[in-house]
Write a protein that holds these residues in place. Structure first.
Motif, PDB file in Angstrom:
ATOM      1  N   LYS A 101      -6.196  -4.393  -7.030  1.00  0.00           N
ATOM      2  CA  LYS A 101      -6.913  -4.070  -8.263  1.00  0.00           C
ATOM      3  C   LYS A 101      -6.020  -3.306  -9.231  1.00  0.00           C
ATOM      4  N   LYS A 102      -5.181  -2.420  -8.685  1.00  0.00           N
ATOM      5  CA  LYS A 102      -4.323  -1.603  -9.543  1.00  0.00           C
ATOM      6  C   LYS A 102      -3.277  -2.446 -10.268  1.00  0.00           C
ATOM      7  N   THR A 103      -2.810  -3.491  -9.610  1.00  0.00           N
ATOM      8  CA  THR A 103      -1.729  -4.306 -10.188  1.00  0.00           C
ATOM      9  C   THR A 103      -2.227  -5.637 -10.733  1.00  0.00           C
ATOM     10  N   TRP A 104      -3.531  -5.894 -10.624  1.00  0.00           N
ATOM     11  CA  TRP A 104      -4.107  -7.181 -11.021  1.00  0.00           C
ATOM     12  C   TRP A 104      -3.435  -8.324 -10.256  1.00  0.00           C
ATOM     13  N   GLY A 105      -3.034  -8.049  -9.004  1.00  0.00           N
ATOM     14  CA  GLY A 105      -2.431  -9.084  -8.171  1.00  0.00           C
ATOM     15  C   GLY A 105      -1.064  -9.540  -8.647  1.00  0.00           C
ATOM     16  N   ASN A 106      -0.357  -8.662  -9.372  1.00  0.00           N
ATOM     17  CA  ASN A 106       0.960  -9.055  -9.893  1.00  0.00           C
ATOM     18  C   ASN A 106       1.892  -7.846  -9.898  1.00  0.00           C
ATOM     19  N   PHE A 107       2.990  -7.967  -9.125  1.00  0.00           N
ATOM     20  CA  PHE A 107       3.956  -6.883  -9.041  1.00  0.00           C
ATOM     21  C   PHE A 107       5.087  -7.012 -10.069  1.00  0.00           C
ATOM     22  N   GLU A 140       0.829  -1.206   0.000  1.00  0.00           N
ATOM     23  CA  GLU A 140       0.000   0.000   0.000  1.00  0.00           C
ATOM     24  C   GLU A 140       0.862   1.255   0.000  1.00  0.00           C
ATOM     25  N   ASP A 141       2.026   1.185   0.693  1.00  0.00           N
ATOM     26  CA  ASP A 141       2.940   2.335   0.702  1.00  0.00           C
ATOM     27  C   ASP A 141       3.438   2.649  -0.706  1.00  0.00           C
ATOM     28  N   ILE A 142       3.605   1.615  -1.531  1.00  0.00           N
ATOM     29  CA  ILE A 142       4.185   1.794  -2.865  1.00  0.00           C
ATOM     30  C   ILE A 142       3.117   1.992  -3.936  1.00  0.00           C
ATOM     31  N   TYR A 143       2.046   1.205  -3.858  1.00  0.00           N
ATOM     32  CA  TYR A 143       1.038   1.250  -4.921  1.00  0.00           C
ATOM     33  C   TYR A 143      -0.223   2.007  -4.519  1.00  0.00           C
ATOM     34  N   GLY A 144      -0.369   2.328  -3.242  1.00  0.00           N
ATOM     35  CA  GLY A 144      -1.558   3.006  -2.767  1.00  0.00           C
ATOM     36  C   GLY A 144      -2.672   2.031  -2.401  1.00  0.00           C
ATOM     37  N   GLN A 145      -3.795   2.587  -1.979  1.00  0.00           N
ATOM     38  CA  GLN A 145      -4.936   1.755  -1.619  1.00  0.00           C
ATOM     39  C   GLN A 145      -5.451   1.004  -2.855  1.00  0.00           C
TER      40      GLN A 145
END
Length: 342
Positions: free
Chosen positions: A96-102, A87-92
């Motif tokens: 959903k924002k990353t589709w569960g994949n970093f 959350e610190d890196i991608y936000g809340q």
């Protein structure tokens, strides 16, 4: 579900999904047979979307989600680390924002790390099984963290293990990590896995090439994969023409009517069974030597109890003697049952 074909001890699917699921850290050790709870076949089914149990949160997954931020805070305050959460890196709503994949740039590896430092990755685990962590990180979990370190280009890996009691799963929000319930392991990739690519990345890549891209599964285990095989061996149909649809509707209507009648007559049928069982016990005691039948005549019915002697084969003895397969004969039978659709 794709059309499947059983061949020897594996299955083949007719076509791959457009986007197979990624080879995440939780599947990484599994495809190499290093997961005590899942098989390579089960991982393949999930990756190819052939079959996967629907995800449902349990007290264990919920506790993990609630306690994970507490562990990050604990590491930062107790060990003066600068550890960041997703959350610190991608936000809340980072899932959903990353589709569960970093790791979107990877061809087939992927997943989500738990926390990051400037040059190290952190894997956070909660467990009741402290005995599994006495000597070292269990290999299944160690490889999860190692894969993320490899993909990130880091050498340093930190794995925390938090040991929970039953009540912690009931009220995880009350849990507070400390030095007695949380331990920290640190290792170097170069020292712990000097041949990581050859020993682990290559076999995992071979699994992808040989099984995922071909649609040919690894061998299944009839016992370990029994629940999945039970589903895959069931051909779920929908009526494809009007005649079948009409027959299905009529069968359901008839069954519903019969069930209403059965419900009304149930007390009578239950009592009749009790009475018939009592008559059977009485009549069985009346057989004389050489008799094959006993008849009891009433006013409306004649009740006949027949006796027959059958010989059966001791299949266990045949198996023990190695003769069962020699004399066994296969036959097919079909039984039609129905269950209520919830």
């Amino acid at each position: 579900m794709a059309d499947i074909k059983f061949v020897d001890n594996h299955i083949e699917i007719d076509k791959l999904p457009k986007k197979p699921k990624r080879l995440t850290a939780t599947r990484f050790a599994t495809v190499m047979g290093l997961n005590a709870w899942q098989t390579p076949f089960e991982a393949w089914c999930a990756i190819t979307k052939t079959y996967e149990d629907p995800f449902e949160d349990t007290i264990y997954t919920i506790a993990g989600k609630v306690i994970e931020p507490k562990i990050i805070d604990y590491l930062n305050k107790t060990y003066f680390m600068d550890v960041k959460s997703p959350e610190d890196i991608y936000g809340q709503d980072y899932f959903k924002k990353t589709w569960g994949n970093f790791f979107p740039n990877e061809e087939f590896f992927g997943g989500m790390w738990d926390a990051l430092g400037d040059d190290f990755v952190v894997e956070i685990k909660t467990t009741k099984r402290a005995e599994d962590w006495q000597d070292d990180i269990p290999i299944y979990y160690k490889l999860q963290a190692a894969l993320y370190a490899y993909l990130l280009g880091f050498d340093t890996v930190i794995v925390t293990a938090t040991f929970l009691e039953d009540n912690d799963y009931v009220q995880p929000e009350l849990f507070e990590p400390n030095h007695t319930n949380t331990v920290m392991f640190e290792f170097s990739m170069a020292e712990a896995f000097p041949n990581f690519e050859e020993d682990y990345i290559k076999p995992a890549s071979d699994f992808w090439q040989n099984h995922v891209l071909t649609g040919i599964s690894p061998d299944y285990d009839e016992k370990k994969d029994a629940e999945i095989l039970k589903v895959l061996r069931t051909n779920n149909l929908a009526p494809e023409d009007d005649e079948v649809a009409e027959l299905l509707t009529e069968a359901e209507n008839l069954k519903a009517e019969i069930e209403l009648i059965d419900e009304k007559t149930k007390p009578l049928t239950d009592r009749l069974k009790e009475v018939q069982d009592a008559l059977k016990r009485y009549m069985s005691e009346q057989f004389r030597d050489g008799d094959t039948k006993v008849e009891l005549t009433g006013q409306r019915y004649s009740w006949t109890l027949s006796k027959s002697v059958r010989k059966s084969v001791d299949s266990k003895k045949l198996k023990d003697d190695g003769l069962f397969d020699q004399y066994a004969k296969e036959s097919e039978s079909y039984t039609l049952r129905n269950t209520v659709i919830e």
